[in-house]
Write an enzyme that holds these catalytic residues in place. Structure first.
Site, PDB file in Angstrom:
ATOM      1  CB  VAL A   1      -0.936   0.046   1.032  1.00 21.70           C
ATOM      2  CG1 VAL A   1      -1.975   1.245   1.141  1.00 21.70           C
ATOM      3  CG2 VAL A   1      -1.822  -1.212   1.222  1.00 21.70           C
ATOM      4  CE  LYS A   2       4.596   4.736  -4.829  1.00 21.00           C
ATOM      5  NZ  LYS A   2       4.738   5.043  -6.392  1.00 21.00           N
TER       6      LYS A   2
END
Ligand code: G3P
Length: 215
Positions: free
Chosen positions: A82-83
């Site tokens: 997850v960025k």
């Protein structure tokens, strides 16, 4: 040193994987927008290629919203990273996601102290944007040197993922500094292999081979 391809374009990702030099994929909202396709459709197809870690970015700017989006993104599979943008709300989300065993890539990093916060929050990866610093007459690679120095001082586990790579010298200097990963546009991956003297030498070898008597 790991090479990730910095793209949401399935054609480019497939070409990079076919080279056998790609250890993962990073995307961001701008790269997804360039495809003109729905994010979920793009992500599903990238996951199916099993390229390694796949960074998919949230677009919420509040911690709760980020957590909600992270839940949606991680449902695509265990390769999803997850960025999260490097803002206060993002650091809060990284801390909570790390506690839940979710891998995170903290993005839009432009200073070493920002990177220090990301490591303290437990980020899996930190993405300093070297090209964008160069664009404003700073030395993006100096930031990588500072981050690697700080992470080494305190044995932080966060991996330095050099982003906003614009040319082979960014990759060269990242490797010499000891960054863990470089996420590279496909065009630059191709440039890494190219050298005019290699082309010239091969042309000469083949021309000379023509003169060799054949059986
Ligand atoms: O992964 C981040 C990268 O895509 C940003 O690159 O060229 O938009 O600064 P750039």
């Amino acid at each position: 040193m790991k090479f990730f391809i910095d793209s949401a374009d399935l054609g480019e990702i497939k070409k990079a994987l076919a080279l056998g030099l790609c250890d993962g994929v990073t995307t961001n909202p701008s790269l997804v927008a360039k495809t003109g396709r729905k994010f979920d459709d793009v992500l599903k197809e990238i996951v199916a290629l099993k390229p390694g870690p796949i960074s998919a970015e949230v677009t919420a700017v509040d911690c709760d919203g980020m957590l909600k989006e992270a839940e949606h993104l991680t449902a695509f599979g265990p390769d999803i990273v997850v960025k999260i943008p490097l803002i206060i709300e993002g650091l809060k989300a990284v801390k909570l996601l790390t506690a839940r065993g979710v891998k995170t890539n903290v993005t839009l990093c432009f200073s070493a102290v920002q990177a220090l916060l990301a490591a303290k929050a437990g980020a899996t990866y930190i993405s300093p944007f070297v090209g964008r610093l160069d664009d404003v007459s700073e030395d993006g690679m100096q930031l990588i040197e500072q981050i690697v120095e700080i992470y080494t001082n305190y044995q932080f586990k966060t991996q330095v993922l050099v982003a906003s790579v614009r040319h082979p010298v960014h990759v060269l200097r990242s490797a010499r500094i000891g960054a863990d990963v470089a996420t590279i546009p496909y065009k630059v991956i191709e440039q890494l292999a190219q050298h005019p003297l290699t082309d010239k030498g091969l042309k000469q070898f083949l021309a000379d081979w023509e003169k060799v008597p054949k059986a």
